[in-house]
Design an enzyme around this catalytic site. Structure first.
Site, PDB file in Angstrom:
ATOM      1  N   ALA A  87      -8.441   3.602  -0.361  1.00  0.00           N
ATOM      2  CA  ALA A  87      -8.150   4.041  -1.724  1.00  0.00           C
ATOM      3  C   ALA A  87      -9.373   4.538  -2.501  1.00  0.00           C
ATOM      4  CB  ALA A  87      -7.440   2.921  -2.485  1.00  0.00           C
ATOM      5  N   ASP A  97      -3.970  -0.201  -2.189  1.00  0.00           N
ATOM      6  CA  ASP A  97      -3.878   1.237  -2.405  1.00  0.00           C
ATOM      7  C   ASP A  97      -3.238   1.569  -3.744  1.00  0.00           C
ATOM      8  OD1 ASP A  97      -4.440   3.106   0.249  1.00  0.00           O
ATOM      9  OD2 ASP A  97      -4.116   0.984   0.685  1.00  0.00           O
TER      10      ASP A  97
END
EC number: 5.3.1.23
Length: 387
Positions: free
Chosen positions: A70, A257
């Site tokens: 991420a 994420d």
């Protein structure tokens, strides 16, 4: 489609710093600026870099997981906008392609928006195309520096939480997927906490889930742990339950994420079963992520868009020495024509999460209120523990 070529593959993957080659870097070449990525699909066999001269190539690298995680996807998004601007491509078109490359990782869109906003502000103030491109690049570099600083602060907060939950050290930490320097402008998220414990002489064992089907734990986390000299053991994902039952896990550390407003956390598939096991065995389950991963516009876990990956990632096995991206290119491990269910992520509800560690502090218990208190517009200097 732009150029994608190997630059290097000579580094020994069993010695040296946690990551010898950065996950991504901007470089000004005589023929123009490029974004250079460490191809994570080739690790640990070889450290090979990919050169992206346009956004289409970068999008392909994102989708193939050559660059993943991420925080670093946010950096890739910002640098991708800067690349489009510097190379004279349509910035808005490039931003649209980048933002949709992977739907679950909220940082990707965040990085794209920051660079686009900087580019538009420059144009609105009377800057020419070159100056506006420089503004987008400056924003990408600023985000890169912020992410590195956030990594350092998360490691400090996470280690403090471990010491509070389990005084005395000797931690046996279980992690899933990869959350180190390969996903960050710094030393990572969850793995940065484990690395801080290691450096402090407090880490007894790092348990590394292999993370099927693409083995980000066995290939990438083990690669980083080995380079850092950490005591680590790789295990099959479905062996985690036996570790919990034997009392061999003191804490679970994972990344994220996307974290919804209520604390529901999307992370690499396999995270949710670990949370259930940890809850049953009364083991702390800790999410480590920067505040840029908290999405207050997504109300709950059911609202998170979960990426579905190609079925051949499950039905076939490819090897980092000879990576493949097309179905039929790997070794078939199922009957021909078998269907596969392959979500990239699953969602853990907040009631199964002991704490969310961010650069601004720790949210525990995890709730909409505790997360909102740590999220932007809070900035540096807002270190705190909610609870």
């Amino acid at each position: 489609m732009g150029d994608q070529c190997a630059l290097s593959s000579a580094n020994d993957s069993n010695s040296g710093p946690p990551v010898a080659v950065p996950a991504l870097r901007w470089e000004e070449l005589p023929e123009g600026p490029v974004l250079i990525l460490l191809d994570q699909t080739r690790l640990p066999a070889a450290e090979v870099e990919l050169v992206c001269t346009d956004v289409q190539t970068l999008v392909g690298a994102i989708r193939s997981l050559a660059v993943r995680g991420a925080p670093v996807l946010g950096l890739a998004g910002a640098y991708g906008v800067a690349l489009a601007a510097a190379r004279g491509f349509d910035v808005d078109d490039a931003a649209g392609l980048l933002a949709q490359a992977r739907p679950t990782a909220v940082n990707l869109g965040y990085g794209v928006r920051r660079a686009v906003s900087a580019h538009r502000r420059a144009l609105a103030s009377g800057a020419d195309a070159e100056q506006a491109a420089a503004a987008a690049l400056a924003e990408a570099r600023a985000l890169h520096a912020e992410d590195a600083e956030a990594s350092t602060r998360m490691a400090r907060h996470g280690l403090g939480l471990l010491e509070k939950l389990s005084p005395g050290g000797g931690y046996r930490v279980l992690t899933h997927c990869n959350t180190g320097a390969l996903v960050s402008g710094g030393e990572g998220t969850a793995l940065a906490v484990a690395l801080a414990a290691h450096r402090g002489g407090l880490l007894r064992r790092l348990w590394v889930d292999e993370t099927r089907p693409l083995l980000q734990g066995a290939r990438l986390t083990a690669y980083e742990a080995a380079r850092a000299g950490m005591a680590y053991t790789v295990l099959a994902d479905n062996a985690a339950g036996s570790l919990f039952a034997a009392g061999e896990v003191d804490a679970v550390l994972i990344g994220a994420d996307r974290i919804a407003a209520d604390g529901s956390t999307a992370n690499k598939v396999g995270s949710y079963p670990l949370a259930v096991l940890a809850h049953y065995h009364h083991v702390p389950f800790i999410v480590v992520a920067p505040t840029t991963t908290i999405d207050l516009d997504t109300p709950d876990g059911a609202s998170i868009d979960i990426e579905q990956r190609p079925g051949h990632e499950v039905t076939e096995i490819s090897f980092p020495q000879a990576p493949v991206s097309e179905a039929g290119g790997g070794m078939l491990v199922t009957p021909l024509g078998a269907q596969a269910y392959n979500p990239a992520f699953d969602v853990t509800p907040p009631e199964l999460i002991t704490a969310v560690v961010t650069e601004n502090g720790v949210a525990s218990p995890v709730s909409a209120a505790s997360l909102a208190a740590l999220s932007p517009p809070c900035g540096p200097g807002h270190d705190q523990v909610m609870g």
